[in-house]
Enzyme design. Structure first.
Site, PDB file in Angstrom:
ATOM      1  N   HIS A  20      -3.823  -4.915   0.840  1.00  0.00           N
ATOM      2  CA  HIS A  20      -3.356  -5.360   2.151  1.00  0.00           C
ATOM      3  C   HIS A  20      -3.524  -6.881   2.285  1.00  0.00           C
ATOM      4  CE1 HIS A  20      -2.593  -1.504   4.222  1.00  0.00           C
ATOM      5  NE2 HIS A  20      -3.500  -1.036   3.382  1.00  0.00           N
TER       6      HIS A  20
ATOM      7  N   GLU B 168      -2.280  -8.800   4.400  1.00  0.00           N
ATOM      8  CA  GLU B 168      -2.374  -9.217   5.803  1.00  0.00           C
ATOM      9  C   GLU B 168      -3.811  -9.287   6.290  1.00  0.00           C
ATOM     10  OE1 GLU B 168      -1.762  -4.661   6.091  1.00  0.00           O
ATOM     11  OE2 GLU B 168      -1.242  -6.323   4.750  1.00  0.00           O
TER      12      GLU B 168
ATOM     13  N   CYS C  62       0.825  -1.211   0.000  1.00  0.00           N
ATOM     14  CA  CYS C  62       0.000   0.000   0.000  1.00  0.00           C
ATOM     15  C   CYS C  62       0.861   1.265   0.000  1.00  0.00           C
ATOM     16  CB  CYS C  62      -0.998  -0.028   1.154  1.00  0.00           C
ATOM     17  SG  CYS C  62      -2.376   1.124   0.940  1.00  0.00           S
TER      18      CYS C  62
END
Length: 251
Positions: free
Chosen positions: A214, A216, A120
């Site tokens: 993202h 994660e 990002c």
């Protein structure tokens, strides 16, 4: 003897407050360090220091002497001045000390062939470090990608395509994105509205991947997103096994 976990450096993010802390904090996302750890890495969060938004790149290089990999995480907007642009009224979370440090970390990692995953804001930092610029507010063009989950079209012949295939579902949270690509960067994936969602680096003999989303957010449940961390940590582990430890000396 069990091989040690590769050390993955993550620059902290400045925070005005955090629960249970009485002062300003330096933080990173729990989901991010969990994903790195689950992939076999040892996340090491470091203090971003660039007083007055100035930093000695050699001093940053000395601080990264132990890094097997570097992860540039998400965060606030990158100040427009670094890419010679004008700030947009919608900008948020700008901290030029953070910018200066992240830009230096990106340049050291690329120059020294340290495996680098840029997520990002981190992806935008690398683009700016290589001379590119950013769409300062996507609402002026395609519309923001705040809290969006959407499909991704991937170039199958790219290094990213080797990991995720031709398409995957991603979780996004950004209102800026790459406009002009930095030197050597090549698009590896697009969203349906034409936003560059991933880049690789031409003729780079290290390991680099820049992604706008993202991973994660869903790595704990999505094997495709977890595979991104596994491939990154694997590159860092290769650096360990290649004998870097034998010649690495603390400054």
């Amino acid at each position: 003897m069990t091989a040690r976990r590769p050390l993955i450096v993550i620059p902290a993010r400045f925070s005005e407050h955090a629960t249970a802390l009485r002062y300003e904090a330096e933080v990173t996302a729990r989901a991010l360090v969990r994903a790195v750890y689950a992939a076999g890495g040892e996340p090491v969060v470091i203090h971003p220091s660039a007083p007055g938004a100035e930093v000695d790149i050699d001093a940053v290089r000395e601080r990264l002497w132990f890094a097997d990999g570097v992860l540039l995480p998400g965060g606030g907007d990158v100040a427009a001045r670094w890419s010679g642009q004008q700030p947009h009224p919608s900008q948020y979370g700008v901290d030029e000390e953070q910018d200066a440090f992240d830009l230096a970390v990106a340049r050291v990692a690329l120059a020294d062939r340290i495996p680098l995953l840029a997520i990002c804001r981190g992806n935008q930092i690398v683009n700016v470090a290589l001379g590119g610029d950013l769409i300062q507010d996507m609402a002026d063009t395609t519309g923001t990608h705040f809290n969006r989950v959407h499909e991704l079209r991937v170039a199958e012949d790219s290094p990213l395509g080797e990991i995720v295939g031709s398409a995957t579902t991603i979780s996004c949270y950004h209102h800026q994105c790459i406009a002009t690509l930095g030197s050597g960067l090549m698009p590896a994936a697009y969203s349906a509205d034409g936003v560059i969602e991933a880049v690789t680096l031409r003729d780079h003999d290290g390991w680099y991947l820049g992604i706008q989303w993202h991973p994660e957010d869903s790595a704990a449940t999505d094997p495709v997103q977890a595979a991104l961390f596994a491939r990154f940590v694997g590159a860092a582990a290769t650096r360990v096994r290649s004998g870097v430890d034998e010649v690495r000396l603390a400054p």
